[in-house]
Write a protein that holds these residues in place. Structure first.
Motif, short mmCIF file in Angstrom:
data_model
loop_
_atom_site.label_atom_id
_atom_site.label_comp_id
_atom_site.label_asym_id
_atom_site.label_seq_id
_atom_site.Cartn_x
_atom_site.Cartn_y
_atom_site.Cartn_z
N MET A 1 19.79 9.44 6.33
CA MET A 1 19.13 8.16 6.21
C MET A 1 17.61 8.30 6.15
O MET A 1 16.94 7.53 5.51
CB MET A 1 19.55 7.27 7.38
CG MET A 1 19.17 5.83 7.17
SD MET A 1 19.86 5.20 5.64
CE MET A 1 20.21 3.57 6.07
N GLN A 2 17.08 9.32 6.82
CA GLN A 2 15.64 9.53 6.83
C GLN A 2 15.11 9.79 5.41
O GLN A 2 14.02 9.35 5.07
CB GLN A 2 15.29 10.69 7.75
CG GLN A 2 13.82 10.79 8.03
CD GLN A 2 13.51 11.86 9.06
OE1 GLN A 2 14.35 12.69 9.38
NE2 GLN A 2 12.29 11.85 9.57
N SER A 3 15.89 10.47 4.59
CA SER A 3 15.48 10.72 3.20
C SER A 3 15.33 9.42 2.43
O SER A 3 14.41 9.27 1.62
CB SER A 3 16.48 11.62 2.50
OG SER A 3 16.50 12.89 3.10
N CYS A 4 16.22 8.47 2.69
CA CYS A 4 16.13 7.16 2.03
C CYS A 4 14.86 6.43 2.44
O CYS A 4 14.20 5.79 1.61
CB CYS A 4 17.35 6.31 2.36
SG CYS A 4 18.86 6.93 1.62
N GLU A 5 14.51 6.53 3.72
CA GLU A 5 13.29 5.90 4.20
C GLU A 5 12.06 6.53 3.56
O GLU A 5 11.11 5.83 3.19
CB GLU A 5 13.20 5.99 5.71
CG GLU A 5 14.20 5.10 6.42
CD GLU A 5 14.16 5.26 7.93
OE1 GLU A 5 13.12 5.69 8.48
OE2 GLU A 5 15.19 4.97 8.55
N HIS A 6 12.07 7.84 3.42
CA HIS A 6 10.94 8.53 2.77
C HIS A 6 10.82 8.09 1.31
O HIS A 6 9.70 7.87 0.83
CB HIS A 6 11.12 10.05 2.84
CG HIS A 6 10.90 10.62 4.20
ND1 HIS A 6 9.71 10.48 4.89
CD2 HIS A 6 11.71 11.33 5.00
CE1 HIS A 6 9.80 11.08 6.05
NE2 HIS A 6 11.01 11.61 6.16
N LEU A 7 11.93 7.97 0.63
CA LEU A 7 11.91 7.52 -0.76
C LEU A 7 11.38 6.09 -0.85
O LEU A 7 10.54 5.78 -1.70
CB LEU A 7 13.30 7.63 -1.39
CG LEU A 7 13.42 7.14 -2.83
CD1 LEU A 7 12.47 7.90 -3.74
CD2 LEU A 7 14.85 7.25 -3.30
N ALA A 8 11.86 5.20 0.01
CA ALA A 8 11.40 3.81 0.01
C ALA A 8 9.89 3.75 0.26
O ALA A 8 9.16 3.03 -0.44
CB ALA A 8 12.15 3.01 1.06
N ASN A 9 9.42 4.52 1.23
CA ASN A 9 7.98 4.55 1.52
C ASN A 9 7.19 5.07 0.34
O ASN A 9 6.11 4.55 0.02
CB ASN A 9 7.70 5.38 2.77
CG ASN A 9 8.18 4.73 4.03
OD1 ASN A 9 8.35 3.52 4.10
ND2 ASN A 9 8.40 5.53 5.06
N ALA A 10 7.70 6.09 -0.32
CA ALA A 10 7.01 6.66 -1.48
C ALA A 10 6.91 5.65 -2.62
O ALA A 10 5.87 5.55 -3.29
CB ALA A 10 7.72 7.92 -1.95
N ILE A 11 7.96 4.88 -2.83
CA ILE A 11 7.95 3.86 -3.89
C ILE A 11 6.89 2.81 -3.59
O ILE A 11 6.09 2.43 -4.46
CB ILE A 11 9.34 3.22 -4.04
CG1 ILE A 11 10.33 4.24 -4.60
CG2 ILE A 11 9.29 1.97 -4.92
CD1 ILE A 11 11.79 3.83 -4.51
N VAL A 12 6.87 2.33 -2.35
CA VAL A 12 5.90 1.30 -1.97
C VAL A 12 4.48 1.85 -2.04
O VAL A 12 3.58 1.19 -2.59
CB VAL A 12 6.22 0.75 -0.56
CG1 VAL A 12 5.11 -0.17 -0.07
CG2 VAL A 12 7.56 0.02 -0.58
N LEU A 13 4.27 3.05 -1.56
CA LEU A 13 2.92 3.64 -1.61
C LEU A 13 2.45 3.85 -3.04
O LEU A 13 1.26 3.68 -3.34
CB LEU A 13 2.88 4.94 -0.82
CG LEU A 13 2.95 4.79 0.69
CD1 LEU A 13 3.06 6.16 1.37
CD2 LEU A 13 1.74 4.03 1.21
N ARG A 14 3.35 4.21 -3.92
CA ARG A 14 2.98 4.39 -5.33
C ARG A 14 2.55 3.05 -5.93
O ARG A 14 1.55 2.97 -6.66
CB ARG A 14 4.16 4.99 -6.12
CG ARG A 14 3.90 5.15 -7.60
CD ARG A 14 2.70 6.07 -7.83
NE ARG A 14 2.30 6.09 -9.19
CZ ARG A 14 2.48 7.13 -10.02
NH1 ARG A 14 3.03 8.23 -9.58
NH2 ARG A 14 2.08 7.06 -11.25
#
Length: 75
Positions: A1-14
């Protein structure tokens, strides 16, 4: 699940980075078509259901803060 959170954060930060860059470009040239398009698309994303799934951040407040940071450009 942590990988999904990292991906979500990366999308928002981009999106935040793209938005900042476009707002800064519009300070120089308020009619620059690529920047106008980016602002429009990112604002639509910030208001979307997908954004609210990715983060608990308030999209409208985020846009307001980023506009203030970048010299209060209003589309």
């Amino acid at each position: 699940m942590q990988s999904c959170e990292h991906l979500a954060n990366a999308i928002v930060l981009r999106a935040v980075g793209d938005y900042r860059e476009a707002l800064q470009a519009l300070e120089v040239n308020p009619r620059y078509p690529p920047a106008l398009h980016t602002v429009s698309e990112v604002e639509r994303f910030f208001r979307s259901g997908w954004f609210s799934i990715l983060t608990t951040v308030n999209g409208a407040l985020l846009m307001k803060k980023l506009k203030e940071e970048c010299g209060e450009y209003d589309s």
